[in-house]
Scaffold this motif. Structure first.
Motif, PDB file in Angstrom:
ATOM      1  N   CYS A 154       0.843  -1.207   0.000  1.00  0.00           N
ATOM      2  CA  CYS A 154       0.000   0.000   0.000  1.00  0.00           C
ATOM      3  C   CYS A 154       0.872   1.248   0.000  1.00  0.00           C
ATOM      4  CB  CYS A 154      -0.941   0.011   1.191  1.00  0.00           C
ATOM      5  SG  CYS A 154      -2.190  -1.272   1.057  1.00  0.00           S
ATOM      6  N   ILE A 155       1.986   1.196   0.726  1.00  0.00           N
ATOM      7  CA  ILE A 155       2.883   2.353   0.727  1.00  0.00           C
ATOM      8  C   ILE A 155       3.526   2.509  -0.653  1.00  0.00           C
ATOM      9  CG2 ILE A 155       5.001   3.317   1.720  1.00  0.00           C
ATOM     10  CD1 ILE A 155       4.074   2.300   4.412  1.00  0.00           C
ATOM     11  N   ALA A 156       3.924   1.392  -1.253  1.00  0.00           N
ATOM     12  CA  ALA A 156       4.479   1.463  -2.619  1.00  0.00           C
ATOM     13  C   ALA A 156       3.451   2.096  -3.553  1.00  0.00           C
ATOM     14  CB  ALA A 156       4.859   0.068  -3.106  1.00  0.00           C
ATOM     15  N   ARG A 157       2.201   1.675  -3.401  1.00  0.00           N
ATOM     16  CA  ARG A 157       1.134   2.217  -4.244  1.00  0.00           C
ATOM     17  C   ARG A 157       0.925   3.707  -3.952  1.00  0.00           C
ATOM     18  NH1 ARG A 157      -4.556  -0.302  -3.149  1.00  0.00           N
ATOM     19  NH2 ARG A 157      -4.095   0.886  -1.266  1.00  0.00           N
ATOM     20  N   ALA A 158       1.096   4.081  -2.688  1.00  0.00           N
ATOM     21  CA  ALA A 158       0.896   5.487  -2.321  1.00  0.00           C
ATOM     22  C   ALA A 158       2.011   6.386  -2.857  1.00  0.00           C
ATOM     23  CB  ALA A 158       0.809   5.629  -0.803  1.00  0.00           C
ATOM     24  N   ILE A 159       3.206   5.823  -3.034  1.00  0.00           N
ATOM     25  CA  ILE A 159       4.331   6.684  -3.433  1.00  0.00           C
ATOM     26  C   ILE A 159       4.672   6.595  -4.916  1.00  0.00           C
ATOM     27  CG2 ILE A 159       5.383   6.642  -1.140  1.00  0.00           C
ATOM     28  CD1 ILE A 159       7.407   4.623  -2.147  1.00  0.00           C
ATOM     29  N   VAL A 160       3.988   5.706  -5.635  1.00  0.00           N
ATOM     30  CA  VAL A 160       4.387   5.451  -7.024  1.00  0.00           C
ATOM     31  C   VAL A 160       4.245   6.701  -7.907  1.00  0.00           C
ATOM     32  CG1 VAL A 160       2.163   4.547  -7.886  1.00  0.00           C
ATOM     33  CG2 VAL A 160       4.317   3.668  -8.816  1.00  0.00           C
ATOM     34  N   ASN A 161       3.346   7.574  -7.521  1.00  0.00           N
ATOM     35  CA  ASN A 161       3.165   8.816  -8.290  1.00  0.00           C
ATOM     36  C   ASN A 161       3.987   9.976  -7.744  1.00  0.00           C
ATOM     37  OD1 ASN A 161       1.511   8.325 -10.450  1.00  0.00           O
ATOM     38  ND2 ASN A 161      -0.349   8.373  -9.204  1.00  0.00           N
ATOM     39  N   SER A 162       4.956   9.675  -6.889  1.00  0.00           N
ATOM     40  CA  SER A 162       5.744  10.719  -6.230  1.00  0.00           C
ATOM     41  C   SER A 162       4.854  11.819  -5.657  1.00  0.00           C
ATOM     42  CB  SER A 162       6.745  11.357  -7.202  1.00  0.00           C
ATOM     43  OG  SER A 162       7.448  10.387  -7.886  1.00  0.00           O
ATOM     44  N   PRO A 163       3.980  11.448  -4.726  1.00  0.00           N
ATOM     45  CA  PRO A 163       3.034  12.433  -4.203  1.00  0.00           C
ATOM     46  C   PRO A 163       3.725  13.462  -3.311  1.00  0.00           C
ATOM     47  CG  PRO A 163       2.922  10.470  -2.872  1.00  0.00           C
ATOM     48  CD  PRO A 163       3.864  10.159  -4.007  1.00  0.00           C
ATOM     49  N   LYS A 164       3.075  14.593  -3.160  1.00  0.00           N
ATOM     50  CA  LYS A 164       3.577  15.627  -2.245  1.00  0.00           C
ATOM     51  C   LYS A 164       3.083  15.363  -0.834  1.00  0.00           C
ATOM     52  CE  LYS A 164       4.200  19.665  -5.040  1.00  0.00           C
ATOM     53  NZ  LYS A 164       5.278  20.381  -4.797  1.00  0.00           N
ATOM     54  N   ILE A 165       1.913  14.752  -0.756  1.00  0.00           N
ATOM     55  CA  ILE A 165       1.304  14.509   0.557  1.00  0.00           C
ATOM     56  C   ILE A 165       0.884  13.050   0.661  1.00  0.00           C
ATOM     57  CG2 ILE A 165      -0.500  15.235   2.169  1.00  0.00           C
ATOM     58  CD1 ILE A 165      -0.947  17.711   0.447  1.00  0.00           C
ATOM     59  N   ILE A 166       1.213  12.424   1.779  1.00  0.00           N
ATOM     60  CA  ILE A 166       0.672  11.088   2.039  1.00  0.00           C
ATOM     61  C   ILE A 166      -0.317  11.188   3.189  1.00  0.00           C
ATOM     62  CG2 ILE A 166       1.199   8.774   2.919  1.00  0.00           C
ATOM     63  CD1 ILE A 166       3.600   8.720   1.184  1.00  0.00           C
ATOM     64  N   PHE A 167      -1.513  10.691   2.926  1.00  0.00           N
ATOM     65  CA  PHE A 167      -2.560  10.618   3.938  1.00  0.00           C
ATOM     66  C   PHE A 167      -2.607   9.183   4.431  1.00  0.00           C
ATOM     67  CE2 PHE A 167      -3.865  14.043   1.110  1.00  0.00           C
ATOM     68  CZ  PHE A 167      -4.264  15.027   1.991  1.00  0.00           C
ATOM     69  N   ALA A 168      -2.444   8.997   5.719  1.00  0.00           N
ATOM     70  CA  ALA A 168      -2.461   7.643   6.258  1.00  0.00           C
ATOM     71  C   ALA A 168      -3.471   7.584   7.392  1.00  0.00           C
ATOM     72  CB  ALA A 168      -1.070   7.262   6.750  1.00  0.00           C
ATOM     73  N   ASP A 169      -4.452   6.690   7.258  1.00  0.00           N
ATOM     74  CA  ASP A 169      -5.489   6.560   8.287  1.00  0.00           C
ATOM     75  C   ASP A 169      -5.223   5.282   9.082  1.00  0.00           C
ATOM     76  OD1 ASP A 169      -7.734   6.673   9.874  1.00  0.00           O
ATOM     77  OD2 ASP A 169      -9.137   7.025   8.223  1.00  0.00           O
ATOM     78  N   GLU A 170      -4.742   5.444  10.304  1.00  0.00           N
ATOM     79  CA  GLU A 170      -4.378   4.310  11.169  1.00  0.00           C
ATOM     80  C   GLU A 170      -3.506   3.298  10.405  1.00  0.00           C
ATOM     81  OE1 GLU A 170      -5.301   4.256  14.326  1.00  0.00           O
ATOM     82  OE2 GLU A 170      -7.164   5.363  14.527  1.00  0.00           O
ATOM     83  N   PRO A 171      -2.381   3.737   9.870  1.00  0.00           N
ATOM     84  CA  PRO A 171      -1.590   2.842   9.005  1.00  0.00           C
ATOM     85  C   PRO A 171      -0.995   1.648   9.733  1.00  0.00           C
ATOM     86  CG  PRO A 171      -0.338   4.824   9.510  1.00  0.00           C
ATOM     87  CD  PRO A 171      -1.734   5.050  10.045  1.00  0.00           C
ATOM     88  N   THR A 172      -0.889   1.760  11.065  1.00  0.00           N
ATOM     89  CA  THR A 172      -0.310   0.642  11.816  1.00  0.00           C
ATOM     90  C   THR A 172      -1.379  -0.066  12.649  1.00  0.00           C
ATOM     91  OG1 THR A 172       0.254   2.147  13.635  1.00  0.00           O
ATOM     92  CG2 THR A 172       1.944   1.798  11.980  1.00  0.00           C
ATOM     93  N   GLY A 173      -2.612   0.330  12.457  1.00  0.00           N
ATOM     94  CA  GLY A 173      -3.712  -0.146  13.294  1.00  0.00           C
ATOM     95  C   GLY A 173      -3.920  -1.649  13.281  1.00  0.00           C
ATOM     96  N   ASN A 174      -3.627  -2.280  12.138  1.00  0.00           N
ATOM     97  CA  ASN A 174      -3.868  -3.725  12.041  1.00  0.00           C
ATOM     98  C   ASN A 174      -2.588  -4.537  12.104  1.00  0.00           C
ATOM     99  OD1 ASN A 174      -6.625  -3.906  11.939  1.00  0.00           O
ATOM    100  ND2 ASN A 174      -6.742  -3.621   9.741  1.00  0.00           N
ATOM    101  N   LEU A 175      -1.517  -3.925  12.615  1.00  0.00           N
ATOM    102  CA  LEU A 175      -0.231  -4.614  12.586  1.00  0.00           C
ATOM    103  C   LEU A 175       0.323  -4.793  13.996  1.00  0.00           C
ATOM    104  CD1 LEU A 175       1.302  -2.497   9.683  1.00  0.00           C
ATOM    105  CD2 LEU A 175       0.216  -4.734   9.484  1.00  0.00           C
ATOM    106  N   ASP A 176       1.130  -5.835  14.174  1.00  0.00           N
ATOM    107  CA  ASP A 176       1.812  -5.975  15.464  1.00  0.00           C
ATOM    108  C   ASP A 176       2.849  -4.862  15.577  1.00  0.00           C
ATOM    109  OD1 ASP A 176       4.660  -7.071  14.741  1.00  0.00           O
ATOM    110  OD2 ASP A 176       3.244  -8.196  13.508  1.00  0.00           O
ATOM    111  N   SER A 177       3.368  -4.625  16.792  1.00  0.00           N
ATOM    112  CA  SER A 177       4.151  -3.406  16.976  1.00  0.00           C
ATOM    113  C   SER A 177       5.456  -3.420  16.189  1.00  0.00           C
ATOM    114  CB  SER A 177       4.381  -3.119  18.453  1.00  0.00           C
ATOM    115  OG  SER A 177       5.169  -4.130  19.006  1.00  0.00           O
ATOM    116  N   ALA A 178       6.114  -4.579  16.070  1.00  0.00           N
ATOM    117  CA  ALA A 178       7.379  -4.616  15.309  1.00  0.00           C
ATOM    118  C   ALA A 178       7.125  -4.282  13.839  1.00  0.00           C
ATOM    119  CB  ALA A 178       8.015  -5.985  15.438  1.00  0.00           C
ATOM    120  N   THR A 179       6.074  -4.861  13.286  1.00  0.00           N
ATOM    121  CA  THR A 179       5.749  -4.591  11.883  1.00  0.00           C
ATOM    122  C   THR A 179       5.294  -3.148  11.715  1.00  0.00           C
ATOM    123  OG1 THR A 179       4.971  -6.867  11.832  1.00  0.00           O
ATOM    124  CG2 THR A 179       4.481  -5.535   9.902  1.00  0.00           C
TER     125      THR A 179
END
Ligand code: ADP
Ligand code: MG
Length: 252
Positions: A154-179
């Motif tokens: 998802c991050i690769a998809r978010a940056i593929v267009n070289s965006p100026k702004i990344i909007f992330a809504d709870e990007p770590t919400g479904n992940l264990d803490s190390a990940t």
């Protein structure tokens, strides 16, 4: 500092008449280039609603969103779509991928939407996958990846267009803490390169890493604090190691 998003008197009401619910109440806010902004608040406080309005994924009931000084509600729909697909990148808690497509197909999607030059698409998608360390999984089915890997796609998809702004809504919400930490590292590395981050989170540790923390409660901003000077300076390139001559000098 250059202002990239400004909102004036932003109000969002869901539903009508007796069922009407005001999720945001007259929000005023300016976001500057290079900032990393955490939007923090309890569940239901209006964080996602605010992010969706900032990202032009939804329209306000009242008030304005200005992007680089231009009122988004006065823009033609086509322009809004173009702006969103070329300047913004999105990362969500629930990943939102096409599970049956391959990893690279998912990353190619924003380039298709933005009608990027065909001949460069594949290379750009692979570059984005390399940045998140998943170039070797390009041909795997997206659904076969782990949660952390999915979020990296998802991050690769978010940056593929070289965006100026990344909007992330709870990007770590479904992940264990190390990940989650790996995902956070990736986001802040992008910030170091000048990408503005707007992160909705209820993770205080993640919020602490941001240069600015905006707290909302019941649809209102209750505090807005900057931790350190922004924008983050680009990291200096590592210095070349000094090669010392190994000539031995006789002592005495
Ligand atoms: P948060 O992201 O902080 O958890 P949201 O912005 O998703 O909060 O929601 C804020 C409030 O608006 C909540 O009370 C939620 O139930 C309500 N809400 C969100 N989306 C809708 C919708 N499409 N229709 C009606 N109410 C909604
Ligand atoms: Mg939310």
């Amino acid at each position: 500092m250059k202002e990239i998003i400004e909102v004036k008197n932003l109000t969002k009401v869901y539903g009508k008449k007796a069922a009407a619910f005001t999720a945001l109440k007259s929000i005023n806010l300016k976001i500057y280039e290079g900032e990393s902004v955490a939007i923090v608040g309890k569940s239901g406080s209006g964080k996602s609603t605010l992010m969706h309005l900032l990202a032009l994924l939804d329209t306000p009931t009242q008030g304005q969103v200005l992007i680089d000084g231009e009122n988004a509600s006065k823009m033609k729909k086509r322009k809004v779509n173009k702006l969103r697909s070329s300047r913004f990148g999105f990362v969500f808690q629930q990943f939102f991928m096409n599970p049956n497509d391959t990893v690279i197909e998912n990353v190619l999607l924003p380039l298709k939407i933005a009608k990027a030059k065909r001949s460069t698409r594949k290379k750009r998608a692979m570059t984005a996958l390399k940045i998140v360390g998943l170039d070797e999984k390009a041909k795997n089915k997206a659904n076969d990846l782990s949660g952390g890997q999915k979020q990296r796609v998802c991050i690769a998809r978010a940056i593929v267009n070289s965006p100026k702004i990344i909007f992330a809504d709870e990007p770590t919400g479904n992940l264990d803490s190390a990940t989650g930490n790996k995902i956070t590292d990736l986001l802040f590395r992008l910030n170091q390169k000048g990408v503005t981050l707007i992160i909705v989170t209820h993770d205080e540790d993640l919020a602490k890493l941001c240069s600015r923390v905006i707290r909302i409660s019941d649809g209102k901003i209750i505090s807005d604090k900057r931790h350190r000077v922004t924008p983050v300076k680009p990291a200096r390139p590592a210095r070349k190691p000094v090669v010392r001559k190994t000539t031995t000098r006789k002592r005495g």
